[in-house]
Design a protein around this motif. Structure first.
Motif, PDB file in Angstrom:
ATOM      1  N   LEU A  34      25.898  44.867  36.887  1.00 51.74           N
ATOM      2  CA  LEU A  34      25.209  43.852  37.671  1.00 51.74           C
ATOM      3  C   LEU A  34      25.613  43.844  39.145  1.00 51.74           C
ATOM      4  CD1 LEU A  34      25.311  40.877  35.105  1.00 51.74           C
ATOM      5  CD2 LEU A  34      23.425  42.445  35.533  1.00 51.74           C
ATOM      6  N   VAL A  35      26.846  44.252  39.449  1.00 55.63           N
ATOM      7  CA  VAL A  35      27.274  44.262  40.847  1.00 55.63           C
ATOM      8  C   VAL A  35      27.718  45.667  41.264  1.00 55.63           C
ATOM      9  CG1 VAL A  35      29.025  43.485  42.498  1.00 55.63           C
ATOM     10  CG2 VAL A  35      28.003  41.843  40.931  1.00 55.63           C
ATOM     11  N   ASP A  36      27.004  46.231  42.229  1.00 56.10           N
ATOM     12  CA  ASP A  36      27.409  47.503  42.815  1.00 56.10           C
ATOM     13  C   ASP A  36      28.128  47.180  44.128  1.00 56.10           C
ATOM     14  OD1 ASP A  36      27.705  49.856  44.139  1.00 56.10           O
ATOM     15  OD2 ASP A  36      25.630  50.539  43.854  1.00 56.10           O
ATOM     16  N   PRO A  37      29.436  47.503  44.202  1.00 62.51           N
ATOM     17  CA  PRO A  37      30.188  47.098  45.397  1.00 62.51           C
ATOM     18  C   PRO A  37      29.572  47.622  46.694  1.00 62.51           C
ATOM     19  CG  PRO A  37      31.547  48.494  43.946  1.00 62.51           C
ATOM     20  CD  PRO A  37      30.264  48.222  43.230  1.00 62.51           C
ATOM     21  N   ASP A  38      28.811  48.708  46.627  1.00 61.88           N
ATOM     22  CA  ASP A  38      28.199  49.259  47.837  1.00 61.88           C
ATOM     23  C   ASP A  38      27.149  48.314  48.434  1.00 61.88           C
ATOM     24  OD1 ASP A  38      29.764  51.451  47.619  1.00 61.88           O
ATOM     25  OD2 ASP A  38      28.234  52.699  46.629  1.00 61.88           O
ATOM     26  N   ASP A  39      26.630  47.409  47.583  1.00 59.64           N
ATOM     27  CA  ASP A  39      25.608  46.489  48.069  1.00 59.64           C
ATOM     28  C   ASP A  39      26.199  45.304  48.834  1.00 59.64           C
ATOM     29  OD1 ASP A  39      23.754  48.034  46.830  1.00 59.64           O
ATOM     30  OD2 ASP A  39      23.569  46.760  45.049  1.00 59.64           O
ATOM     31  N   PHE A  40      27.520  45.200  48.816  1.00 58.98           N
ATOM     32  CA  PHE A  40      28.140  44.009  49.401  1.00 58.98           C
ATOM     33  C   PHE A  40      29.159  44.377  50.463  1.00 58.98           C
ATOM     34  CE2 PHE A  40      26.826  42.946  45.120  1.00 58.98           C
ATOM     35  CZ  PHE A  40      26.144  41.746  45.319  1.00 58.98           C
ATOM     36  N   ASP A  41      29.298  43.508  51.464  1.00 51.53           N
ATOM     37  CA  ASP A  41      30.385  43.763  52.394  1.00 51.53           C
ATOM     38  C   ASP A  41      31.325  42.581  52.562  1.00 51.53           C
ATOM     39  OD1 ASP A  41      28.030  43.929  55.162  1.00 51.53           O
ATOM     40  OD2 ASP A  41      28.517  42.354  53.755  1.00 51.53           O
ATOM     41  N   LEU A  42      31.176  41.567  51.731  1.00 52.20           N
ATOM     42  CA  LEU A  42      32.153  40.478  51.747  1.00 52.20           C
ATOM     43  C   LEU A  42      33.374  40.944  50.941  1.00 52.20           C
ATOM     44  CD1 LEU A  42      29.766  37.470  51.094  1.00 52.20           C
ATOM     45  CD2 LEU A  42      31.028  37.943  53.207  1.00 52.20           C
ATOM     46  N   PRO A  43      34.573  40.502  51.353  1.00 48.57           N
ATOM     47  CA  PRO A  43      35.783  41.002  50.694  1.00 48.57           C
ATOM     48  C   PRO A  43      36.009  40.499  49.272  1.00 48.57           C
ATOM     49  CG  PRO A  43      36.350  39.503  52.510  1.00 48.57           C
ATOM     50  CD  PRO A  43      34.875  39.677  52.540  1.00 48.57           C
ATOM     51  N   GLY A  44      35.296  39.470  48.860  1.00 52.57           N
ATOM     52  CA  GLY A  44      35.510  38.924  47.516  1.00 52.57           C
ATOM     53  C   GLY A  44      35.201  37.436  47.537  1.00 52.57           C
ATOM     54  N   LEU A  45      35.793  36.677  46.637  1.00 53.76           N
ATOM     55  CA  LEU A  45      35.555  35.228  46.585  1.00 53.76           C
ATOM     56  C   LEU A  45      36.884  34.500  46.393  1.00 53.76           C
ATOM     57  CD1 LEU A  45      32.475  35.216  44.123  1.00 53.76           C
ATOM     58  CD2 LEU A  45      32.383  34.850  46.600  1.00 53.76           C
ATOM     59  N   LEU A  46      37.018  33.344  47.041  1.00 55.24           N
ATOM     60  CA  LEU A  46      38.199  32.506  46.816  1.00 55.24           C
ATOM     61  C   LEU A  46      37.745  31.256  46.069  1.00 55.24           C
ATOM     62  CD1 LEU A  46      41.318  32.127  47.623  1.00 55.24           C
ATOM     63  CD2 LEU A  46      40.435  30.489  49.288  1.00 55.24           C
ATOM     64  N   PHE A  47      38.194  31.164  44.808  1.00 63.34           N
ATOM     65  CA  PHE A  47      37.783  30.032  43.975  1.00 63.34           C
ATOM     66  C   PHE A  47      38.799  28.893  44.083  1.00 63.34           C
ATOM     67  CE2 PHE A  47      35.851  33.709  41.955  1.00 63.34           C
ATOM     68  CZ  PHE A  47      34.575  33.246  41.639  1.00 63.34           C
ATOM     69  N   ILE A  48      38.320  27.693  44.352  1.00 63.54           N
ATOM     70  CA  ILE A  48      39.209  26.533  44.362  1.00 63.54           C
ATOM     71  C   ILE A  48      38.933  25.701  43.127  1.00 63.54           C
ATOM     72  CG2 ILE A  48      39.966  24.487  45.625  1.00 63.54           C
ATOM     73  CD1 ILE A  48      39.071  25.705  48.138  1.00 63.54           C
ATOM     74  N   ASP A  49      39.953  25.537  42.309  1.00 65.53           N
ATOM     75  CA  ASP A  49      39.838  24.710  41.112  1.00 65.53           C
ATOM     76  C   ASP A  49      40.048  23.262  41.531  1.00 65.53           C
ATOM     77  OD1 ASP A  49      39.692  23.857  38.519  1.00 65.53           O
ATOM     78  OD2 ASP A  49      41.608  24.720  37.880  1.00 65.53           O
ATOM     79  N   THR A  50      39.271  22.362  40.982  1.00 65.72           N
ATOM     80  CA  THR A  50      39.533  20.949  41.269  1.00 65.72           C
ATOM     81  C   THR A  50      39.853  20.270  39.953  1.00 65.72           C
ATOM     82  OG1 THR A  50      37.210  20.355  41.045  1.00 65.72           O
ATOM     83  CG2 THR A  50      37.965  20.909  43.238  1.00 65.72           C
ATOM     84  N   PRO A  51      41.133  20.061  39.672  1.00 63.86           N
ATOM     85  CA  PRO A  51      41.525  19.490  38.386  1.00 63.86           C
ATOM     86  C   PRO A  51      40.946  18.101  38.215  1.00 63.86           C
ATOM     87  CG  PRO A  51      43.451  20.127  39.689  1.00 63.86           C
ATOM     88  CD  PRO A  51      42.265  20.228  40.583  1.00 63.86           C
ATOM     89  N   GLY A  52      40.693  17.732  36.960  1.00 58.41           N
ATOM     90  CA  GLY A  52      40.178  16.407  36.664  1.00 58.41           C
ATOM     91  C   GLY A  52      41.064  15.373  37.331  1.00 58.41           C
ATOM     92  N   HIS A  53      40.492  14.297  37.737  1.00 60.02           N
ATOM     93  CA  HIS A  53      41.186  13.176  38.370  1.00 60.02           C
ATOM     94  C   HIS A  53      41.649  13.508  39.778  1.00 60.02           C
ATOM     95  CE1 HIS A  53      40.939  11.602  34.472  1.00 60.02           C
ATOM     96  NE2 HIS A  53      41.860  12.386  33.977  1.00 60.02           N
ATOM     97  N   HIS A  54      41.518  14.749  40.178  1.00 55.59           N
ATOM     98  CA  HIS A  54      41.879  15.048  41.547  1.00 55.59           C
ATOM     99  C   HIS A  54      40.570  15.106  42.297  1.00 55.59           C
ATOM    100  CE1 HIS A  54      42.917  17.361  45.111  1.00 55.59           C
ATOM    101  NE2 HIS A  54      44.121  16.888  44.938  1.00 55.59           N
ATOM    102  N   SER A  55      40.495  14.308  43.323  1.00 58.35           N
ATOM    103  CA  SER A  55      39.208  14.154  43.958  1.00 58.35           C
ATOM    104  C   SER A  55      38.818  15.399  44.746  1.00 58.35           C
ATOM    105  CB  SER A  55      39.275  12.972  44.893  1.00 58.35           C
ATOM    106  OG  SER A  55      38.210  13.062  45.770  1.00 58.35           O
ATOM    107  N   PHE A  56      37.679  15.982  44.375  1.00 56.13           N
ATOM    108  CA  PHE A  56      37.229  17.159  45.111  1.00 56.13           C
ATOM    109  C   PHE A  56      36.611  16.776  46.443  1.00 56.13           C
ATOM    110  CE2 PHE A  56      33.276  15.791  43.701  1.00 56.13           C
ATOM    111  CZ  PHE A  56      33.355  15.581  42.344  1.00 56.13           C
ATOM    112  N   THR A  57      36.538  15.466  46.698  1.00 51.40           N
ATOM    113  CA  THR A  57      36.067  15.064  48.015  1.00 51.40           C
ATOM    114  C   THR A  57      37.084  15.451  49.093  1.00 51.40           C
ATOM    115  OG1 THR A  57      36.966  12.903  47.537  1.00 51.40           O
ATOM    116  CG2 THR A  57      34.601  13.153  47.315  1.00 51.40           C
ATOM    117  N   THR A  58      38.290  15.859  48.653  1.00 48.59           N
ATOM    118  CA  THR A  58      39.284  16.379  49.598  1.00 48.59           C
ATOM    119  C   THR A  58      38.749  17.626  50.275  1.00 48.59           C
ATOM    120  OG1 THR A  58      40.859  15.875  47.890  1.00 48.59           O
ATOM    121  CG2 THR A  58      41.710  17.059  49.779  1.00 48.59           C
ATOM    122  N   LEU A  59      37.858  18.296  49.581  1.00 43.23           N
ATOM    123  CA  LEU A  59      37.413  19.598  50.040  1.00 43.23           C
ATOM    124  C   LEU A  59      36.492  19.459  51.236  1.00 43.23           C
ATOM    125  CD1 LEU A  59      36.708  21.227  46.566  1.00 43.23           C
ATOM    126  CD2 LEU A  59      38.782  21.329  47.930  1.00 43.23           C
TER     127      LEU A  59
END
Ligand code: GTP
Ligand code: MG
Length: 452
Positions: A64-89
């Motif tokens: 599904l993903v051919d790296p040649d089609d992309f030039d972004l270095p990757g993705l940074l995922f931020i987990d937002t644990p329950g009860h921790h307000s993601f409105t901080t983001l």
């Protein structure tokens, strides 16, 4: 391709959703798949975040993903644990995350924090997709580990497919009720106009290749220009959490969304009172493959570049606020940087009235969201602050003449025990909740009770 990938920053992906709907499991699955691919070392653990480079995404996503089609270095995922307000983001001028994944349990459907997440995504205009998670729990499901959704869907019985379809259409219907035109992701032509729904299982990995593909596609197509930053300039970030750390005192966990931060850099951090000017003593990263939020042993790093999650140890951080800006000074004029931090804090400041309720929240972002919700409900605020409910809040609330305003509304905060005591003797009512609209509803009911 003319783009130098080193000049493009990693897009920041927030993973949001109701408690227990599988946010952390989904990230664990992505990390686990990299381990299976023999590339565990390639995924770097950050404070509160996980960085997945493009080649790993491509090996998990398969065809599904051919790296040649992309030039972004990757993705940074931020987990937002329950009860921790993601409105901080939040970040300068809006959402910290470039894109988001809203995780919804296919059996449990829409829940209060799902609606709250949608509201915040809507207000911050953050593009997102929905991960319809736990498809393996559909009765009769025949799991195909790590398979793309189409392959595993084809191999299910008619009855199972029908059951899954029903759950998925319910989610699409719920999204439509909230004003989002949504469809199964493979039917979506324009992800800017329509929300794609990706069926997944964080347990079996089914649909995870699709999820990563859609995320890469979204960021590549719609976000690339915003990703072109001066990657080596002085860093800019947001405080996620203020934490006491053994041997370091008060530290701040930050997400850096622009530039770099180095040991010994002078930084300016938004504080309860004035901006804090301090010097970076240490930049700390969790040890590889250790659990993000439970990890207590760190590794020192000399420098990190955006986008990254990092713990910053520095003196004088006691007054730092979650959700506040962080800026590296380096070769810039200190006063100018202080002014920028002040301006940014001022832009989040809540308008207060002479009379009204007291509002406490866990982060600047959630305080802002609370203020918006109360403004809509036409509830005036006399005092709004980040922090737990303390005795001096009771003092302020108890001076109100109108009993409707002898009230403290706390979002995602604790009530200090001496404050609880004072509230009883001073006749102040405290409401606390982890969902903003529920907090406002509780207050409305209380007011109705008084008015009857
Ligand atoms: P909070 O951080 O508390 O908000 O929860 P979360 O959204 O991170 O959920 P978490 O990943 O902790 O998962 C909650 C529970 O659901 C755990 O027991 C997981 O094992 C289970 N779970 C998560 N995803 C799946 C899935 O795809 N299938 C099944 N069967 N169980 C899942
Ligand atoms: Mg979690």
């Amino acid at each position: 391709d003319t783009h130098d990938p080193t000049s493009l920053r990693t897009p920041i992906v927030a993973v949001l959703g109701h408690v227990d709907h599988g946010k952390t499991s989904l990230l664990d699955k992505i990390r686990g798949s990299a381990v299976i691919e023999g590339e565990a070392g390639a995924i770097t653990q950050h404070i509160g975040a996980t960085a997945v480079p493009l080649d790993i995404i491509s090996s998990i996503a398969g065809d599904l993903v051919d790296p040649d089609d992309f030039d972004l270095p990757g993705l940074l995922f931020i987990d937002t644990p329950g009860h921790h307000s993601f409105t901080t983001l939040r970040s300068r001028g809006g959402a910290l995350a470039d894109i988001a994944i809203l995780v919804v349990d296919v059996n449990d459907g829409f829940q209060p924090q799902t609606l709250e997440a949608l509201d915040i995504l809507k207000r911050s205009q953050t593009p997102f997709i929905v991960a319809a998670n736990k498809i393996d729990t559909v009765p009769g499901w025949d799991p195909n580990e790590d398979a793309p959704i189409n392959d595993t869907y084809e191999s299910q019985s008619d009855r199972v497919r029908q059951r899954l379809d029903e759950s998925l259409y319910e989610i699409i219907g719920n999204l439509s009720d909230e004003g989002f035109s949504a469809d199964l992701y493979w039917r979506v032509q324009n992800f800017q106009r329509n929300v794609g729904v990706v069926p997944v299982s964080a347990m079996t990995g089914e649909g995870v290749p699709d999820l990563l593909t859609v995320m890469m596609g979204l960021s590549q197509r719609y976000m690339k220009e915003e990703m072109e930053i001066d990657v080596s300039g002085p860093g800019v970030g947001t405080v996620l959490e203020v934490k006491e750390e053994k041997g370091f005192g008060k530290t701040v966990d930050i997400v850096l969304y622009d530039g770099t931060i180095k040991e010994d850099d002078t930084i300016v951090v938004g504080g309860q009172n004035d901006p804090i000017v301090t010097e970076v003593r240490a930049l700390l990263q969790p040890r590889p493959l250790a659990e993000i939020r439970t990890e207590s042993r760190f590794e020192n790093v000399d420098e990190v570049g955006a986008a990254a999650g990092i713990k910053v140890a520095a003196p004088e951080l006691g007054d730092a606020m979650a959700g506040a800006p962080v800026r590296v000074v380096r070769d810039r004029d200190l006063d100018e940087v202080i002014e920028e931090v002040q301006a940014e804090l001022a832009s989040i400041a809540v308008d207060t009235a002479e009379e009204g309720v007291v509002v406490k929240a866990d982060t600047l972002g959630s305080l802002e969201a609370m203020a918006d919700a109360l403004d809509e409900a036409e509830v005036p605020i006399v005092r709004a602050e980040v922090g737990d409910v303390a005795p001096r809040d009771i003092s302020v609330a108890s001076t109100a003449e109108d009993p409707k305003q002898q009230v403290i509304l706390g979002f995602n905060v604790d009530v200090l025990s001496d404050a609880e005591h004072r509230a009883e003797t001073d006749d102040v009512t405290i409401f606390t909740d982890e969902v903003i609209y529920q907090l406002v509803e509780e207050y409305d009911e209380y007011v109705e009770g008084i008015e009857q």
